[in-house]
Design an enzyme around this catalytic site. Structure first.
Site, PDB file in Angstrom:
ATOM      1  N   LYS A  37      45.528  43.697  37.504  1.00  0.00           N
ATOM      2  CA  LYS A  37      44.068  43.500  36.983  1.00  0.00           C
ATOM      3  C   LYS A  37      44.340  44.008  35.740  1.00  0.00           C
ATOM      4  O   LYS A  37      44.577  45.679  36.201  1.00  0.00           O
ATOM      5  CB  LYS A  37      43.529  44.226  37.983  1.00  0.00           C
ATOM      6  CG  LYS A  37      41.862  43.768  37.486  1.00  0.00           C
ATOM      7  CD  LYS A  37      40.882  43.008  38.300  1.00  0.00           C
ATOM      8  CE  LYS A  37      39.558  43.543  37.666  1.00  0.00           C
ATOM      9  NZ  LYS A  37      38.454  42.828  37.689  1.00  0.00           N
ATOM     10  N   ASP A  61      38.419  46.957  42.858  1.00  0.00           N
ATOM     11  CA  ASP A  61      39.065  45.888  42.929  1.00  0.00           C
ATOM     12  C   ASP A  61      40.523  46.411  43.291  1.00  0.00           C
ATOM     13  O   ASP A  61      41.377  45.365  44.220  1.00  0.00           O
ATOM     14  CB  ASP A  61      39.113  44.942  41.612  1.00  0.00           C
ATOM     15  CG  ASP A  61      37.940  43.955  41.205  1.00  0.00           C
ATOM     16  OD1 ASP A  61      37.068  43.728  42.479  1.00  0.00           O
ATOM     17  OD2 ASP A  61      37.466  42.964  40.682  1.00  0.00           O
ATOM     18  N   GLY A 125      36.067  39.094  34.551  1.00  0.00           N
ATOM     19  CA  GLY A 125      35.338  38.109  34.289  1.00  0.00           C
ATOM     20  C   GLY A 125      35.912  36.740  34.097  1.00  0.00           C
ATOM     21  O   GLY A 125      36.519  35.976  35.175  1.00  0.00           O
TER      22      GLY A 125
HETATM   23  N1  LIG Z   1      34.860  34.515  50.072  1.00  0.00           N
HETATM   24  C1  LIG Z   1      33.930  35.765  50.402  1.00  0.00           C
HETATM   25  N2  LIG Z   1      34.118  36.032  51.877  1.00  0.00           N
HETATM   26  C2  LIG Z   1      33.549  37.263  51.371  1.00  0.00           C
HETATM   27  N3  LIG Z   1      32.690  37.600  50.247  1.00  0.00           N
HETATM   28  C3  LIG Z   1      32.857  36.981  49.477  1.00  0.00           C
HETATM   29  C4  LIG Z   1      33.677  35.858  49.367  1.00  0.00           C
HETATM   30  N4  LIG Z   1      33.746  34.997  48.226  1.00  0.00           N
HETATM   31  C5  LIG Z   1      32.701  35.818  47.312  1.00  0.00           C
HETATM   32  N5  LIG Z   1      32.106  37.481  48.038  1.00  0.00           N
HETATM   33  C6  LIG Z   1      31.631  38.038  47.868  1.00  0.00           C
HETATM   34  O1  LIG Z   1      31.212  38.258  46.489  1.00  0.00           O
HETATM   35  C7  LIG Z   1      30.830  39.180  45.562  1.00  0.00           C
HETATM   36  C8  LIG Z   1      31.533  38.484  44.130  1.00  0.00           C
HETATM   37  O2  LIG Z   1      33.223  39.027  44.885  1.00  0.00           O
HETATM   38  P1  LIG Z   1      34.537  39.432  43.934  1.00  0.00           P
HETATM   39  O3  LIG Z   1      34.349  41.186  44.046  1.00  0.00           O
HETATM   40  O4  LIG Z   1      35.757  39.115  44.991  1.00  0.00           O
HETATM   41  O5  LIG Z   1      33.903  39.187  42.055  1.00  0.00           O
HETATM   42  P2  LIG Z   1      34.971  38.831  41.482  1.00  0.00           P
HETATM   43  O6  LIG Z   1      34.802  37.530  40.629  1.00  0.00           O
HETATM   44  O7  LIG Z   1      36.100  40.216  41.997  1.00  0.00           O
HETATM   45  O8  LIG Z   1      34.243  39.897  40.737  1.00  0.00           O
HETATM   46  P3  LIG Z   1      34.414  40.907  39.224  1.00  0.00           P
HETATM   47  O9  LIG Z   1      34.287  40.032  38.212  1.00  0.00           O
HETATM   48  O10 LIG Z   1      33.153  42.036  39.294  1.00  0.00           O
HETATM   49  O11 LIG Z   1      35.822  40.876  38.661  1.00  0.00           O
HETATM   50  C9  LIG Z   1      31.609  40.368  46.093  1.00  0.00           C
HETATM   51  O12 LIG Z   1      30.342  41.584  47.404  1.00  0.00           O
HETATM   52  C10 LIG Z   1      31.611  39.455  47.330  1.00  0.00           C
HETATM   53  O13 LIG Z   1      31.923  39.683  48.703  1.00  0.00           O
HETATM   54 MG   LIG Z   2      37.030  41.275  40.723  1.00  0.00          MG
END
Ligand SMILES: Nc1ncnc2c1ncn2[C@@H]1O[C@H](COP(=O)(O)OP(=O)(O)OP(=O)(O)O)[C@@H](O)[C@H]1O
Ligand SMILES: [Mg+2]
Length: 241
Positions: A37, A61, A125
């Site tokens: 990442k 992450d 993002g």
């Molecule tokens: N399939 C899933 N199961 C459980 N939780 C999920 C799922 N998809 C999304 N979420 C929830 O949605 C939120 C955002 O998920 P995640 O952290 O993976 O997003 P991201 O796109 O990686 O965010 P960032 O831009 O901060 O990196 C978290 O609270 C996560 O627990």
């Molecule tokens: Mg993320």
């Protein structure tokens, strides 16, 4: 370099969860998986105490990715730049008096693959988020030349966001390995099923779904295989396994 680049229609759409599910699936099929990442921000919101580390749900992450991959990479090898404030990486770096170096990112991603069969890289993002003032997530994805997985919400608004991201990925010359809708409800509504069908048709793309996972129990996660219908991603995963 064999691997996948996981981007999304925006922040907080589920990139880390989806990338972790892909990494975990590959690990359980016998592959040695490395994760990457380029920059993590918002660490101020993740106090890394031993109690917090007990629960995968609260991991930042890079730590959830590493846990899912079963990798022994150090923090700096998974995420070379780590910042406290929850802002875009180019601003977080500026606030910290640093500058993200694209060459360092490329070298670190390549180094991560050295002892691995597969690299799962999570962007930051959405696809056009700046890592520096003039080097975007798109540019890193292009430099790594990996097939791209696009994570999107199943709900209202997702058709436009997802098709825009597909266009941006393809116009960067990259392959869209799959779109993954997350979290996919146990009992999807007519609109959610229609969104899946419409993105498949208008995006000419494979659309997978990921149910809501219990992040505290990585071993309970269902397999998530992407790349069906996508020769290069499929062969990436096959070669890795
Ligand atoms: N399939 C899933 N199961 C459980 N939780 C999920 C799922 N998809 C999304 N979420 C929830 O949605 C939120 C955002 O998920 P995640 O952290 O993976 O997003 P991201 O796109 O990686 O965010 P960032 O831009 O901060 O990196 C978290 O609270 C996560 O627990
Ligand atoms: Mg993320």
């Amino acid at each position: 370099m064999r691997g996948l680049f996981v981007t999304g229609t925006g922040t907080e759409v589920g990139k880390t969860v989806v990338a972790s599910a892909i990494a975990s699936t590959a690990r359980r099929s016998g592959a040695r998986v490395a994760v990457f990442k380029p920059a993590v921000s918002g660490l101020d919101e993740h106090p890394l105490t031993p109690e917090v580390w007990e629960s995968a749900a609260s991991l930042p992450d890079h730590a959830l990715l590493r846990l899912a991959a079963g990798s022994k990479q150090g923090d700096e090898h998974v995420a070379p730049y780590r910042f406290g404030p929850p802002v875009s990486p180019h601003l977080a770096a500026e606030l910290a008096g640093e500058r993200i170096d694209p060459a360092l990112l490329r070298g670190a991603a390549l180094a991560a693959t050295e002892d691995a069969d597969l690299l799962v890289c999570e962007g930051v993002g959405g696809f056009l988020v700046p890592l520096t003032t003039d080097y975007l997530v798109r540019d890193l994805a292009r430099d790594l030349a990996l097939p791209v997985v696009i994570v999107a919400s199943p709900s209202l608004g997702t058709i436009n966001h997802t098709l825009l991201t597909i266009e941006a990925v393809r116009s960067a010359g990259l392959e869209v390995a799959a779109v993954v809708l997350s979290p996919w409800p146990a009992d999807p509504s007519e609109m959610e099923r229609s969104n899946l069908e419409t993105i498949t048709r208008l995006g000419s793309v494979a659309v997978e779904t990921l149910p809501r996972l219990d992040l505290t129990k990585p071993d309970s996660w269902p397999a998530l295989s992407v790349g069906v219908g996508s020769p290069s991603a499929a062969s990436s995963l096959r070669e890795a396994a």
